[in-house]
Each structure stands twice: as structure tokens, then as C-alpha cells.
Design a protein around this motif. Structure first.
Motif, mmCIF file in Angstrom:
data_model
loop_
_atom_site.group_PDB
_atom_site.id
_atom_site.type_symbol
_atom_site.label_atom_id
_atom_site.label_comp_id
_atom_site.label_asym_id
_atom_site.label_seq_id
_atom_site.Cartn_x
_atom_site.Cartn_y
_atom_site.Cartn_z
ATOM 1 N N UNK A 344 70.450 22.070 -44.703
ATOM 2 C CA UNK A 344 70.127 21.169 -43.592
ATOM 3 C C UNK A 344 70.633 19.769 -43.908
ATOM 4 N N UNK A 345 71.244 19.142 -42.911
ATOM 5 C CA UNK A 345 71.757 17.776 -43.022
ATOM 6 C C UNK A 345 71.058 16.927 -41.962
ATOM 7 N N UNK A 346 70.406 15.867 -42.389
ATOM 8 C CA UNK A 346 69.732 14.954 -41.468
ATOM 9 C C UNK A 346 70.674 13.800 -41.140
ATOM 10 N N UNK A 347 71.075 13.722 -39.878
ATOM 11 C CA UNK A 347 72.022 12.698 -39.413
ATOM 12 C C UNK A 347 71.237 11.661 -38.619
ATOM 13 N N UNK A 348 71.310 10.403 -39.027
ATOM 14 C CA UNK A 348 70.534 9.378 -38.331
ATOM 15 C C UNK A 348 71.245 8.914 -37.063
ATOM 16 N N UNK A 349 70.658 7.948 -36.390
ATOM 17 C CA UNK A 349 71.166 7.522 -35.081
ATOM 18 C C UNK A 349 72.528 6.851 -35.157
ATOM 19 N N UNK A 350 72.942 6.425 -36.352
ATOM 20 C CA UNK A 350 74.256 5.799 -36.511
ATOM 21 C C UNK A 350 75.327 6.812 -36.903
ATOM 22 N N UNK A 351 74.940 8.086 -37.053
ATOM 23 C CA UNK A 351 75.903 9.116 -37.422
ATOM 24 C C UNK A 351 76.064 9.325 -38.905
#
Length: 521
Positions: A344-351
Motif C-alpha cells: 500500500x502506498x499513501x499518496x497525499x493531496x500534493x501527489x
């Protein structure tokens, strides 16, 4: 890139001091003492090339998966005979001597000895098997695969070279080689024959199991490291089919900028992935209105998982409602440099990739990172954290056991499985712990075994639950008491649950039933 090289180097060093290396030590201590650079250099060369290219060549030519190992055994035996019988050695080296334009000299070729030794050392490649699996599935060898395998080869050669060179230095200091050259040549030949016999008949297995695998924890730690530094999340690429989206329309990270995204790599017949799905589904339900999007990337492990229809049916059966990208060509997997199911990779709102998680467990910590990313993205309030019970099993379980001919010779107690053959088997008197044995008639394919008349399989294991990927049409009877009906696309079946500690079970499979792999919980 430095992390990739360091991980491969450390994995190689750890492997070369593990019980896996025991069968090759006699040659390292004899031939290696005389020509350490040649023997170890040849071993690293053939090991690295075979690790990367062997499965591709064998598949392209429709040759048995065990051919590489068998070729190494034959080469070691011939070299050993050549050293013990000088006349035979001259005959073996004469063709090469003609090419060089000088006389043959028996026992000169330390590099040739290392080349043969590397072929039987290939099964020790555990820490890079994930990369090998990707190479085999995609039929593409990337720069990172080359670097990882090269680093692993160098790492595995360093301790062996130190051992061989130390023995050689002591021998030269004592003038032992010159005074006993004939005897040492004979000892080297005997060691080569010994390694060939030990490898051919798997005679080292009891000793390897008896020696504590003091490197297991180190190997796991090395394998758990992220091998590629990843900051900006790559776009979904090479996706032929999207599930659970309006009209099957694709999902784009660019379009999701401003939202938090969990990118989850999985495959539907993987029990580890199945145990992770309830957490992902609950996060999807709980946080989607708060700005979270969960995207599953289904990257297949087995051939039957390449069928989008199978993926759609199994995703529905498993209760997956969030978008799923069918990554049949490993394009997105490769873009992320991924090597694990599940991941799993957590991508924040900035990408940017804020957090990664490989394997099972750690769900509470990962959810806290999701909540922090949502808060940073400007979500004013969040719902309560989820409370999905964890089902990750404790350690010490039997590892995943593949039954296809590509892997089965490494795990079978009793007769080895040869690719492309239909033959009869007989249970041995006892099944070694953590292995399986066959009885009756079976046909071996690269990914699975197909049951014939009287087909039975006996498994020795340590787990609470036992799961088996099955295909074809037929039945599986467990210990003569419970029968499982098999039909439809291949998928995962639970054959035993609620067990405690080590155990053994016997499966009777009707003709035509296909068995792929055991997983444990």
C-alpha cells in the motif's frame, strides 16, 4: 538507487552465510583454496545470469524448469571425474585447449568449476525471488533488476571469496599445494562429485534443517526494505480494464490531486491480500466523503489471474467496491518499483508518497497516517477511526508453498517434480516438516499440478489454517472426511481451519483438478 544496491549486497552476504550454502562449501574449501577468484567469480557469474535469464530461456524453449539444476549437477560430476582420472580430464579439456592454441592441463579451470557450481546455487536466491517473479511474469528485465541481481551476486561472493582465499593463503604459506598437488587435485575432484551427489539426491536437506537458520531474521529485514526511493507517485499506466468506476472509466492521479489516495497492489488468490481487503474496504467506506480515494491495482501472480473477467468476479465475491485497475502487464507495478503482494502506498493531496506498507499488519499506524494526510489536506473534521479486527497470523508459520514445476523441486520431499511430465508417485515413509509429497498420478505444469488417477498429496505444516489455490473441475477430499467441490475460475479455497500447532493432512484430488499453491494462516 543506492538503497537498491545496498539491499541487494546485504541480502547476498546474508545468504552466503546461511544454511543454504552448505552443499557448495566442499568445493569452495578445495578448488577455491587453489583458485579462489576463478571459482567464486564463476559461481557469481553463472548464478547471476541464470537468476535473471534462466526462466525466460527455459520458457521460450519449452524446456523443463529443473534443467538448469540438472545441467549443473552433470557439469560438476564431469569436472570431478576429470580431476580424479587425468585421462578423462584431458579429453574434457581438449576441445577448449584447441581453441586457446595450447596444451590441455587438467584441473586448470577454476572459473569453469565456479560456473557449474553457480547453477546448483541458484535456489539460494530467496532474497531476490520477488524480482525474479516479476521478470518471469513480464518477460522484461529492467535496469533495477540487473542492479539488484548484480549486487546480490557480489554480496554472496564476498564471504565465499574470503573463505576460499584464506584457505589458499594458509596452504601456500605451508608450501602444501606444491608438495601435495596430485592429492589436492583428487580431493577437489572428490568434492565436486560429492556436491553433485548431494545436490542430485537432496542429501543436504536434513543438515540444512538441523542447522539453525540464524540469518532468517536478517533476510526478512533486508527484504522488507523499500528498494526504490519513491517520492512523487507515478500515474496509473498500462491499465486495460477498470472495475468499480462509472462506465469503466479510468482513474487518474492527476484528476485526484487535492485528495488523499491509497494505492493498494494485490492479487485475488493471495491470502495475505484477502486478509488486508476488509481494512481497505472499511477505509473506503469511512473516509471517502472526507477526501480519501482507495484504488486497488490488481497485478496477477498466476496466469489465470490475467483474465479481467476472473478479476471482476472475484473482486465482487470478496466485497471490493472501490476502483480496481487491472494491471495485467505489470506496467503500474513497474512504475512504482513494487515487489510485494500486498503493498500500500499513501499518496497525499500534493501527489507525494507519504507512507508505504508492505505485507500484512500495521493497519492502525497506516490509518493514523491517512487521517493526518486528510487533516493536512484541509478536511475540517474526521469520522471516528475504524476498528476492523486484525487477522494477521503470528510468525513461525509454514511459508507459502508453490506446487508448480517451477518451484516444487525446492519444496518436495520424495521424488522431484519434472515439468511437462505425467508420472506416478508414491508417498515416502515420512514427509519432512514444511514440505509436501505426492502419491498416484500427476502431471506437472509450470504453475500447477494436475491430478490424475489416484492422485493424493500429503502436506506437513505449521499453521492454524491451510489454504490452497485450486482450478479445473472436480473434488478435493481432506483427510478422507470433508469434500470440497472445485469449479469455475481458479481461486483460493480453505482446506483446513481451526488447527493448532504443527500438523499433517492428506488431500485426495479427483482427476483433472489443478493445485497451484498453499498459503497459511
Amino acid at each position: 538507487m543506492p538503497t537498491l544496491l545496498l539491499a541487494g549486497l546485504l541480502a547476498g552476504i546474508v545468504t552466503s552465510v546461511s544454511p543454504c550454502v552448505l552443499p557448495v562449501l566442499p568445493v569452495v574449501l578445495t578448488a577455491g583454496a587453489r583458485r579462489p577468484w576463478g571459482v567464486v567469480g564463476g559461481l557469481v557469474t553463472s548464478f547471476s545470469l541464470t537468476t535473471l535469464f534462466g526462466s525466460l530461456v527455459l520458457t521460450a524453449l519449452s524446456l523443463p524448469a529443473g534443467l538448469v539444476r540438472d545441467a549443473g549437477i552433470v557439469a560438476l560430476a564431469l569436472l570431478g571425474i576429470g580431476l580424479l582420472v587425468p585421462r578423462v580430464g584431458e579429453l574434457l579439456e581438449r576441445p577448449f585447449a584447441r581453441l586457446r592454441g595450447r596444451a590441455a592441463a587438467p584441473g586448470r579451470g577454476g572459473f569453469a568449476t565456479g560456473l557449474a557450481l553457480g547453477l546448483v546455487y541458484v535456489p539460494c536466491a530467496g532474497p531476490v525471488l520477488a524480482t525474479i517473479a516479476v521478470v518471469g511474469a513480464t518477460h522484461r528485465i529492467g535496469f533495477d533488476s540487473l542492479l539488484l541481481t548484480a549486487a546480490f551476486g557480489v554480496g554472496t561472493g564476498i564471504p565465499l571469496l574470503v573463505l576460499a582465499a584464506s584457505g589458499g593463503a594458509l596452504a601456500r604459506r605451508a608450501r602444501f599445494l606444491r608438495a601435495h598437488a596430485r592429492g589436492l587435485r583428487a580431493a577437489t575432484g572428490a568434492a565436486l562429485l560429492l556436491v553433485a551427489a548431494v545436490t542430485a539426491f537432496d542429501l543436504a536437506a536434513p543438515l540444512q534443517r538441523a542447522v539453525p537458520d540464524y540469518t532468517a531474521a536478517a533476510q526478512q529485514a533486508v527484504g522488507a526494505e523499500q528498494l526504490d526511493e519513491l517520492t512523487h507517485a507515478p500515474e496509473f499506466t498500462g491499465i486495460g480494464t477498470w472495475l468499480n468506476t462509472p462506465g469503466g472509466q479510468p482513474v487518474s492521479l492527476r484528476a485526484l490531486r487535492g485528495k488523499v489516495v491509497v494505492v493498494s497492489f494485490w492479487t485475488y488468490s493471495c491470502i495475505n491480500c484477502q486478509r488486508a481487503l476488509p481494512h481497505l474496504e472499511r477505509w473506503h467506506e469511512t473516509y471517502r466523503d472526507a477526501g480519501l480515494t482507495v484504488v486497488g491495482v490488481h497485478t496477477p501472480e498466476f496466469a489465470f489471474e490475467h483474465d479481467p473477467g476472473n478479476v471482476a468476479d472475484q473482486a465482487k465475491a470478496l466485497g471490493v467496491t472501490y476502483p480496481v485497475a487491472v494491471d495485467d502487464d505489470y506496467a503500474t507495478w513497474t512504475a512504482y518499483g513494487n515487489r510485494y503482494w500486498p503493498a500500500a502506498y499513501l499518496v497525499d493531496a500534493t501527489g507525494q508518497v507519504r507512507r508505504t506498507s508492505f505485507g500484512e499488519g500495521g493497519y492502525a499506524e497506516f490509518e493514523q497516517q491517512i487521517r493526518a494526510a486528510l487533516t493536512d489536506a484541509g478536511t475540517p473534521s474526521l469520522p471516528h477511526a475504524t476498528d476492523v479486527p486484525g487477522t494477521t497470523p503470528p510468525g513461525g508459520l509454514t511459508p507459502e508453498t508453490y506446487l508448480g514445476a517451477e518451484h516444487a523441486p525446492l519444496a518436495t520431499s520424495g521424488s522431484p517434480v519434472a515439468a511437462g511430465q505425467t508420472r506416478g508417485y508414491t508417498f515416502p515413509a515420512a514427509v519432512d516438516p514444511g514440505t509436501f509429497a505426492l502419491d498416484g498420478t500427476w502431471t506437472a505444469d509450470p504453475e500447477h499440478l494436475t491430478a490424475g488417477p489416484g492422485a493424493r498429496l500429503r502436506l506437513s505444516f505449521r499453521a492454524t489454517s491451510v489454504h490452497l489455490v485450486l482450478g479445473g473441475t472436480g473434488t478435493v477430499t481432506v483427510d478422507g472426511t470433508r469434500t470440497i467441490a472445485v469449479g469455475g475460475p481458479p481461486t483460493l479455497y480453505t482446506v483446513l481451519d481451526g488447527h493448532s500447532g504443527p500438523g499433517e493432512l492428506t488431500l485426495s484430488l479427483s482427476t483433472g483438478t489443478q493445485a497451484y499453491a498453499f498459503t497459511f494462516g
